[in-house]
Every structure is written in structure tokens, then in C-alpha cells.
Design an enzyme around this catalytic site. Sequence first.
Site, mmCIF file in Angstrom:
data_model
loop_
_atom_site.group_PDB
_atom_site.id
_atom_site.type_symbol
_atom_site.label_atom_id
_atom_site.label_comp_id
_atom_site.label_asym_id
_atom_site.label_seq_id
_atom_site.Cartn_x
_atom_site.Cartn_y
_atom_site.Cartn_z
ATOM 1 C CE LYS A 90 -8.890 51.100 22.840
ATOM 2 N NZ LYS A 90 -8.412 51.304 24.854
ATOM 3 C CG HIS A 116 -4.412 47.891 22.587
ATOM 4 N ND1 HIS A 116 -4.716 48.566 23.029
ATOM 5 C CD2 HIS A 116 -4.875 47.942 21.108
ATOM 6 C CE1 HIS A 116 -4.683 49.879 22.479
ATOM 7 N NE2 HIS A 116 -4.420 49.617 20.672
ATOM 8 C CB SER A 157 -1.146 48.473 22.430
ATOM 9 O OG SER A 157 -1.320 47.898 23.625
ATOM 10 N N GLY A 159 -0.800 48.061 27.011
ATOM 11 C CA GLY A 159 -1.333 46.914 27.517
ATOM 12 C C GLY A 159 -0.523 45.772 26.328
#
Length: 176
Positions: A90, A116, A157, A159
Site C-alpha cells: 500500500k 494505508h 484507499s 481510508g
Amino acid sequence: ASLMLRAAFCLNGATAVALRRHFLPTAKPELHQFTSFRPSTACSSGKTTDAEDQEKAKQVRAETSVTTITATAEDLLKVPEVIIDEGTFKYVLMRVTAASGEQKYLVRGTAGAEYHRDVAIPYVRAYLKNGFGIEVLGGGRIMHDDKRGYLQIYGFSYGFPWVDGAGHEISAEVCS
């Protein structure tokens, strides 16, 4: 050696750009977009973001907005644009800012990071401690094989969804 970037779409719940880097004796990096691409298992590998991770990522973004910027433009020049591991992992795209207003994009990727935020937090805290303004602009995954001169940037991602105007294209430019 110059680089050529090739892009394709990786569909897995959202559209992202996949980039391949090949060392070629050409003059300038090029970005090509293909309209057909079969999603690979790499698009869905790793942990899935849950509500707890999204909240923690939101806290990281909030942490970056309450800082006094004291770093100089000279300090900014010393910050490497790319720090990534080998393998598949990531990554996050960040933007650091000096007190003068000068900015720089950064790509950070860590093998073994479950989320992440696990990539972002150590860098965010270090840059804040050193007086920089810092923003996490988004993230995805990178497949990196330095021996073959291969770099693929893809995915997304949950997040750290992309902020307006940011995306893999910036990450590819920074990595080239």
C-alpha cells in the site's frame, strides 16, 4: 534512461489507473490509457478497510490541519520525493508545504502495512515534528520490482480517498 508509463483501468468497486514503468531509450515519459483491462487478484489483495480504519484515517487527516508551518524552502529540498519498498504494498500520496508556501508531492509505500494509515502515520508525524504542512491526498497500491525496472501503481484507499485534483497520475509523475 528515460521511462515510459503505460496506464490501464483496474476495476474493483472503483476505477483507478494502473501504471507500468519500463526503461526505454526514449526522450520523455509518456502516459497511455487503455480502455480495457482485466482486473487481477492484485486489485483486491490485502486487508479490507472497515469503519474503525476509516475513522483512524480521518483522525490522521485532521491531525495534519492543526499545525504551524516553520520549515524552510531549504528544508523542503532535503525531503526525498519517493520512499518505497520492493514488492507489492500500500502507498499514499502526500503533499508537504514549507513556510514560504512552496510545496512538494511525496510518494510513500511500505511493504507489510495492513492499512494505508499504517503507511501515512509515521511520515505525517515526522513531517509535522519537522515543521512542515502535510496533506494525505489519497492512496492505492504499488507493485515494485527495481531489478526489472517495473513499477505498477493501481487501486484505491478507502481510508484516504483521493482529494479533488489528486490521483495516480501525480504519483506516477513523482515516481518517474
